[in-house]
Design a protein around this motif. Structure first.
Motif, PDB file in Angstrom:
ATOM      1  N   MET A 138       1.070  -1.254   0.008  1.00  0.00           N
ATOM      2  CA  MET A 138      -0.078   0.010  -0.033  1.00  0.00           C
ATOM      3  C   MET A 138       0.884   1.206  -0.045  1.00  0.00           C
ATOM      4  O   MET A 138       2.050   1.094   0.576  1.00  0.00           O
ATOM      5  N   ALA A 139       0.384   2.409  -0.754  1.00  0.00           N
ATOM      6  CA  ALA A 139       1.264   3.467  -0.680  1.00  0.00           C
ATOM      7  C   ALA A 139       0.348   4.672   0.072  1.00  0.00           C
ATOM      8  O   ALA A 139      -0.782   5.066  -0.485  1.00  0.00           O
ATOM      9  N   PRO A 140       0.490   4.812   1.418  1.00  0.00           N
ATOM     10  CA  PRO A 140      -0.251   5.583   2.404  1.00  0.00           C
ATOM     11  C   PRO A 140      -0.508   6.947   1.731  1.00  0.00           C
ATOM     12  O   PRO A 140      -1.744   7.442   1.934  1.00  0.00           O
ATOM     13  N   ARG A 141       0.338   7.627   1.288  1.00  0.00           N
ATOM     14  CA  ARG A 141       0.212   8.869   0.633  1.00  0.00           C
ATOM     15  C   ARG A 141      -0.558   9.049  -0.380  1.00  0.00           C
ATOM     16  O   ARG A 141      -1.553   9.689  -0.460  1.00  0.00           O
ATOM     17  N   GLU A 142      -0.524   8.200  -1.460  1.00  0.00           N
ATOM     18  CA  GLU A 142      -1.665   7.835  -2.469  1.00  0.00           C
ATOM     19  C   GLU A 142      -3.006   7.657  -1.866  1.00  0.00           C
ATOM     20  O   GLU A 142      -4.061   8.492  -2.327  1.00  0.00           O
ATOM     21  N   VAL A 143      -3.287   6.869  -0.730  1.00  0.00           N
ATOM     22  CA  VAL A 143      -4.566   6.676  -0.257  1.00  0.00           C
ATOM     23  C   VAL A 143      -5.094   8.009   0.345  1.00  0.00           C
ATOM     24  O   VAL A 143      -6.140   8.336   0.063  1.00  0.00           O
ATOM     25  N   ARG A 144      -4.143   8.472   1.050  1.00  0.00           N
ATOM     26  CA  ARG A 144      -4.548   9.939   1.893  1.00  0.00           C
ATOM     27  C   ARG A 144      -4.646  10.876   0.851  1.00  0.00           C
ATOM     28  O   ARG A 144      -5.694  11.511   1.010  1.00  0.00           O
ATOM     29  N   GLU A 145      -4.196  11.079  -0.160  1.00  0.00           N
ATOM     30  CA  GLU A 145      -4.283  12.130  -1.329  1.00  0.00           C
ATOM     31  C   GLU A 145      -5.586  11.969  -2.204  1.00  0.00           C
ATOM     32  O   GLU A 145      -6.352  12.992  -2.530  1.00  0.00           O
ATOM     33  N   HIS A 146      -5.912  10.442  -2.345  1.00  0.00           N
ATOM     34  CA  HIS A 146      -7.256  10.160  -2.936  1.00  0.00           C
ATOM     35  C   HIS A 146      -8.318  10.621  -2.208  1.00  0.00           C
ATOM     36  O   HIS A 146      -9.270  10.914  -2.625  1.00  0.00           O
ATOM     37  N   LYS A 186       6.015   8.296   9.398  1.00  0.00           N
ATOM     38  CA  LYS A 186       7.025   7.208   9.064  1.00  0.00           C
ATOM     39  C   LYS A 186       6.546   6.385   7.828  1.00  0.00           C
ATOM     40  O   LYS A 186       7.336   6.206   7.322  1.00  0.00           O
ATOM     41  N   TRP A 187       5.229   6.166   8.034  1.00  0.00           N
ATOM     42  CA  TRP A 187       4.941   5.267   6.801  1.00  0.00           C
ATOM     43  C   TRP A 187       4.927   6.072   5.548  1.00  0.00           C
ATOM     44  O   TRP A 187       5.470   5.300   4.288  1.00  0.00           O
ATOM     45  N   GLU A 188       4.612   7.152   5.290  1.00  0.00           N
ATOM     46  CA  GLU A 188       4.798   7.915   4.028  1.00  0.00           C
ATOM     47  C   GLU A 188       6.193   8.047   3.707  1.00  0.00           C
ATOM     48  O   GLU A 188       6.541   8.039   2.481  1.00  0.00           O
ATOM     49  N   GLN A 189       7.021   8.342   4.637  1.00  0.00           N
ATOM     50  CA  GLN A 189       8.370   8.572   4.401  1.00  0.00           C
ATOM     51  C   GLN A 189       9.364   6.976   4.110  1.00  0.00           C
ATOM     52  O   GLN A 189      10.427   7.055   3.964  1.00  0.00           O
ATOM     53  N   GLY A 190       8.516   6.022   4.542  1.00  0.00           N
ATOM     54  CA  GLY A 190       8.978   4.888   4.197  1.00  0.00           C
ATOM     55  C   GLY A 190       9.941   4.147   5.491  1.00  0.00           C
ATOM     56  O   GLY A 190      10.827   3.330   5.068  1.00  0.00           O
ATOM     57  N   GLN A 191      10.026   4.900   6.518  1.00  0.00           N
ATOM     58  CA  GLN A 191      10.997   4.549   7.840  1.00  0.00           C
ATOM     59  C   GLN A 191      10.122   3.370   8.523  1.00  0.00           C
ATOM     60  O   GLN A 191      10.615   2.682   9.139  1.00  0.00           O
ATOM     61  N   ARG A 192       8.610   3.389   8.206  1.00  0.00           N
ATOM     62  CA  ARG A 192       7.851   2.027   8.796  1.00  0.00           C
ATOM     63  C   ARG A 192       6.967   1.566   7.532  1.00  0.00           C
ATOM     64  O   ARG A 192       6.596   2.063   6.675  1.00  0.00           O
ATOM     65  N   ARG A 193       6.936   0.093   7.774  1.00  0.00           N
ATOM     66  CA  ARG A 193       6.131  -0.649   6.622  1.00  0.00           C
ATOM     67  C   ARG A 193       4.863  -0.783   7.158  1.00  0.00           C
ATOM     68  O   ARG A 193       4.381  -1.000   8.228  1.00  0.00           O
ATOM     69  N   LYS A 249      -8.415  12.947  -0.261  1.00  0.00           N
ATOM     70  CA  LYS A 249      -8.429  14.327   0.069  1.00  0.00           C
ATOM     71  C   LYS A 249      -8.227  14.759   1.468  1.00  0.00           C
ATOM     72  O   LYS A 249      -9.090  15.541   2.027  1.00  0.00           O
ATOM     73  N   LEU A 250      -7.462  13.836   2.424  1.00  0.00           N
ATOM     74  CA  LEU A 250      -7.222  14.370   3.657  1.00  0.00           C
ATOM     75  C   LEU A 250      -5.628  14.801   3.848  1.00  0.00           C
ATOM     76  O   LEU A 250      -4.764  14.531   3.125  1.00  0.00           O
ATOM     77  N   THR A 251      -5.277  15.481   4.857  1.00  0.00           N
ATOM     78  CA  THR A 251      -4.231  15.917   5.200  1.00  0.00           C
ATOM     79  C   THR A 251      -3.495  14.699   6.401  1.00  0.00           C
ATOM     80  O   THR A 251      -4.371  13.849   6.694  1.00  0.00           O
ATOM     81  N   GLN A 252      -2.339  14.611   6.493  1.00  0.00           N
ATOM     82  CA  GLN A 252      -1.711  13.781   7.386  1.00  0.00           C
ATOM     83  C   GLN A 252      -2.405  13.717   8.883  1.00  0.00           C
ATOM     84  O   GLN A 252      -2.638  12.936   9.535  1.00  0.00           O
ATOM     85  N   ALA A 253      -2.561  15.059   9.368  1.00  0.00           N
ATOM     86  CA  ALA A 253      -3.409  15.211  10.516  1.00  0.00           C
ATOM     87  C   ALA A 253      -4.785  14.897  10.453  1.00  0.00           C
ATOM     88  O   ALA A 253      -5.215  14.119  11.721  1.00  0.00           O
ATOM     89  N   GLN A 254      -5.522  14.712   9.410  1.00  0.00           N
ATOM     90  CA  GLN A 254      -6.707  14.119   9.368  1.00  0.00           C
ATOM     91  C   GLN A 254      -6.722  12.649   9.185  1.00  0.00           C
ATOM     92  O   GLN A 254      -7.444  11.868   9.716  1.00  0.00           O
ATOM     93  N   MET A 255      -5.770  12.183   8.443  1.00  0.00           N
ATOM     94  CA  MET A 255      -5.526  10.589   8.116  1.00  0.00           C
ATOM     95  C   MET A 255      -5.305   9.614   9.454  1.00  0.00           C
ATOM     96  O   MET A 255      -5.687   8.681   9.762  1.00  0.00           O
ATOM     97  N   ALA A 256      -4.339  10.501  10.118  1.00  0.00           N
ATOM     98  CA  ALA A 256      -3.569   9.507  11.445  1.00  0.00           C
ATOM     99  C   ALA A 256      -4.643   9.089  12.307  1.00  0.00           C
ATOM    100  O   ALA A 256      -4.638   7.933  12.774  1.00  0.00           O
ATOM    101  N   PRO A 257      -5.678   9.954  12.649  1.00  0.00           N
ATOM    102  CA  PRO A 257      -6.658   9.247  13.575  1.00  0.00           C
ATOM    103  C   PRO A 257      -7.567   8.426  12.879  1.00  0.00           C
ATOM    104  O   PRO A 257      -8.039   7.490  13.670  1.00  0.00           O
ATOM    105  N   LEU A 258      -7.863   8.548  11.612  1.00  0.00           N
ATOM    106  CA  LEU A 258      -8.796   7.282  11.139  1.00  0.00           C
ATOM    107  C   LEU A 258      -7.892   6.009  10.976  1.00  0.00           C
ATOM    108  O   LEU A 258      -8.294   5.053  11.161  1.00  0.00           O
TER     109      LEU A 258
END
Length: 92
Positions: A31-39, A60-67, A41-50
């Motif tokens: 999964m590409a978390p950034r692509e899902v989030r952008e699709h 860290k997921w979006e930066q590839g530091q965590r899988r 239309k959420l910010t990182q601050a909105q996506m994290a609680p979801l």
């Protein structure tokens, strides 16, 4: 042997079979978390609680530091298809 011991033996047997290319295995596409989030239309601050996590953990997921794996990958798939359903479920 205990139930835990039996489960552990079964899991290791399945892992060995998978490593040998034998037996059924469920392999999910990454999964590409950034692509899902952008699709969605959420910010990182909105996506994290979801996702039930901190913004820094999500970043860290979006930066590839965590899988992303397991239930989190499944939740990302749901958010990708039905972001409003996830919001409604979490807000009720």
């Amino acid at each position: 042997m205990s139930s835990f011991g039996d489960d552990l033996i079964q899991a290791m047997t399945e892992a060995l079979a998978h490593a040998k290319g034998e037996g059924p295995a469920i392999v999910h596409a990454p999964m590409a978390p950034r692509e899902v989030r952008e699709h969605a239309k959420l910010t990182q601050a909105q996506m994290a609680p979801l996702m039930g996590m901190s913004v820094s953990g999500y970043r860290k997921w979006e930066q590839g530091q965590r899988r992303v794996s397991g239930p989190a990958a499944t939740l990302l798939r749901v958010i990708e298809k039905e972001p409003e359903a996830v919001r409604r479920a979490l807000l009720s």
